[in-house]
Design an enzyme around this catalytic site. Structure first.
Site, PDB file in Angstrom:
ATOM      1  N   GLU A 108     -21.095  53.693  -8.028  1.00 40.64           N
ATOM      2  CA  GLU A 108     -21.140  54.505  -9.243  1.00 40.64           C
ATOM      3  C   GLU A 108     -22.171  53.913 -10.204  1.00 40.64           C
ATOM      4  O   GLU A 108     -22.301  52.695 -10.301  1.00 40.64           O
ATOM      5  CB  GLU A 108     -19.747  54.485  -9.909  1.00 40.64           C
ATOM      6  CG  GLU A 108     -19.663  55.295 -11.179  1.00 40.64           C
ATOM      7  CD  GLU A 108     -18.242  55.308 -11.782  1.00 40.64           C
ATOM      8  OE1 GLU A 108     -17.246  55.366 -11.030  1.00 40.64           O
ATOM      9  OE2 GLU A 108     -18.164  55.248 -13.023  1.00 40.64           O
ATOM     10  N   ASP A 110     -23.465  54.521 -14.257  1.00 48.66           N
ATOM     11  CA  ASP A 110     -22.967  55.218 -15.444  1.00 48.66           C
ATOM     12  C   ASP A 110     -23.868  55.147 -16.664  1.00 48.66           C
ATOM     13  O   ASP A 110     -24.348  54.064 -17.022  1.00 48.66           O
ATOM     14  CB  ASP A 110     -21.658  54.556 -15.926  1.00 48.66           C
ATOM     15  CG  ASP A 110     -20.564  54.552 -14.901  1.00 48.66           C
ATOM     16  OD1 ASP A 110     -20.403  55.552 -14.202  1.00 48.66           O
ATOM     17  OD2 ASP A 110     -19.849  53.527 -14.811  1.00 48.66           O
ATOM     18  N   GLU A 112     -22.656  56.128 -20.460  1.00 48.31           N
ATOM     19  CA  GLU A 112     -21.533  56.602 -21.267  1.00 48.31           C
ATOM     20  C   GLU A 112     -21.924  56.441 -22.733  1.00 48.31           C
ATOM     21  O   GLU A 112     -22.395  55.366 -23.128  1.00 48.31           O
ATOM     22  CB  GLU A 112     -20.265  55.804 -20.979  1.00 48.31           C
ATOM     23  CG  GLU A 112     -19.798  55.967 -19.545  1.00 48.31           C
ATOM     24  CD  GLU A 112     -18.389  55.439 -19.299  1.00 48.31           C
ATOM     25  OE1 GLU A 112     -17.565  56.169 -18.751  1.00 48.31           O
ATOM     26  OE2 GLU A 112     -18.131  54.278 -19.678  1.00 48.31           O
TER      27      GLU A 112
END
Ligand SMILES: *[C@@H]1O[C@H](CO)[C@@H](O)[C@H](O)[C@H]1NC(C)=O
Ligand SMILES: *[C@@H]1O[C@H](CO)[C@@H](O)[C@H](O)[C@H]1NC(C)=O
Ligand SMILES: *[C@@H]1O[C@H](CO)[C@@H](O)[C@H](O)[C@H]1NC(C)=O
Length: 293
Positions: A108, A110, A112
């Site tokens: 993953e 990311d 954010e």
């Protein structure tokens, strides 16, 4: 956009890859959201315009919302244009990330966006999981107001590295150190996800500032999703590129000297947190990639 065919040279460099050689007829991988994404959470809080070029996700007291790409990618230059929640966005977390199906060994990467009270800066929180291991947070302030307009957030993901770009400026570069026995996300296709959720136990000033629900709904806008990527299809990989481009423009690319200088500028001036320097958190030593650069 056109697909490319791989060459023997390519295969010998990246021996583990299986690359589909058949030209693909679709001229474009995705130039609108409607062909490319599914709403997976809070569909009543998700909206797409008629042309499929703009999409918004909202958070209210009942639910947040999220969408997911229909395709799963293995390498690509994956851009999203995002305009963040305006006004008091404290407590909210807007996301744009790529992830393989969950499980103990998932990959993953990311972006954010941690909201804030009006006039105070968002934090761009980044992380990367390789073969199930994350704990690689790096955080940044932005050098512009991310709520005033759309800005480009990009994953440049190829077998050599994953760079995180903001308006084409690299802020972080995670290199493939598999030759030193470290995991790198290069074997599991990842879907693209975007969402907005309530993270007020953590997001703003470490959880001190809570979501002010009188301001809800909180809405984040996305536009022009147009990945240049390899798509995983029935176990093989088909890669798409803009017409006339050479696939090495992103597939074999490392950051150029000028990009490295820009990245240095961002990291010197806007970086808020770096797991690689958090020796309190890693008393036995920071993770090995931190020492390899
Ligand atoms: C984002 O990318 C698009 C397409 O390449 C470009 O037209 C636009 O100017 C970029 N926006 C910013 C803020 O850099
Ligand atoms: C919110 O603003 C405060 C005060 O300026 C700052 O310390 C904090 O880093 C900002 N961002 C977040 C997400 O907490
Ligand atoms: C929440 O927003 C309302 C409306 O702007 C404001 O009157 C109130 O003081 C805010 N609450 C907190 C805890 O900041």
């Amino acid at each position: 956009m056109a697909s490319f065919t791989s060459t023997p040279k390519f295969l010998s460099i990246f021996g583990a890859l299986i690359v589909c050689l058949s030209p693909y007829i679709t001229p474009s991988l995705a130039d609108s959201f409607d062909k490319e994404v599914d709403f997976i959470w809070g569909p009543e809080n998700s909206k797409m315009d008629d042309t499929g070029t703009q999409l918004s996700l909202s958070l209210n007291t009942i639910s947040g919302s999220a969408f997911q790409s229909k395709d799963a990618y293995l390498f690509g230059r994956i851009d999203m244009q995002i305009k963040l929640v305006q006004g008091n966005s404290a407590g909210t977390v807007s996301t744009y990330y790529i992830a393989s199906p969950g499980g103990p060994n998932h990959d993953e990467v990311d972006f954010e966006f941690l909201g804030n009270i009006s006039g105070e800066p968002y934090i761009l929180h980044t992380n990367l999981f390789a073969h199930g291991t994350g704990d690689r947070e790096q955080q940044f302030y932005l050098w512009f107001d991310p709520t005033a307009d759309f800005h480009n957030y990009t994953f440049l993901w190829n077998p050599r590295h994953i760079a995180f770009l903001v308006d084409d400026i690299p802020i972080r570069d995670f290199k493939n150190h598999e030759d030193k026995g470290l995991f790198f996300p290069d074997s599991q296709p990842m879907n693209v996800y975007c969402s907005i959720w309530d993270g007020d136990g953590w997001a703003t000033r470490g959880g001190l500032v809570k979501t002010n629900w009188t301001q809800s709904p909180f809405t984040v806008h996305y536009q022009n999703f147009n990945p240049q990527a390899c798509v995983s299809q029935k176990g093989s990989l088909v890669c798409y590129l803009p017409e006339g481009s050479d696939y090495y423009t992103w597939f074999g690319q490392m950051l150029a000297e000028t990009d490295l200088e820009k990245m240095k500028w961002v990291r010197e001036n806007y970086m808020v947190y770096d797991y690689c320097t958090d020796v309190k958190r890693f008393p036995k030593g920071v993770p090995p990639e931190c020492l390899l650069g």
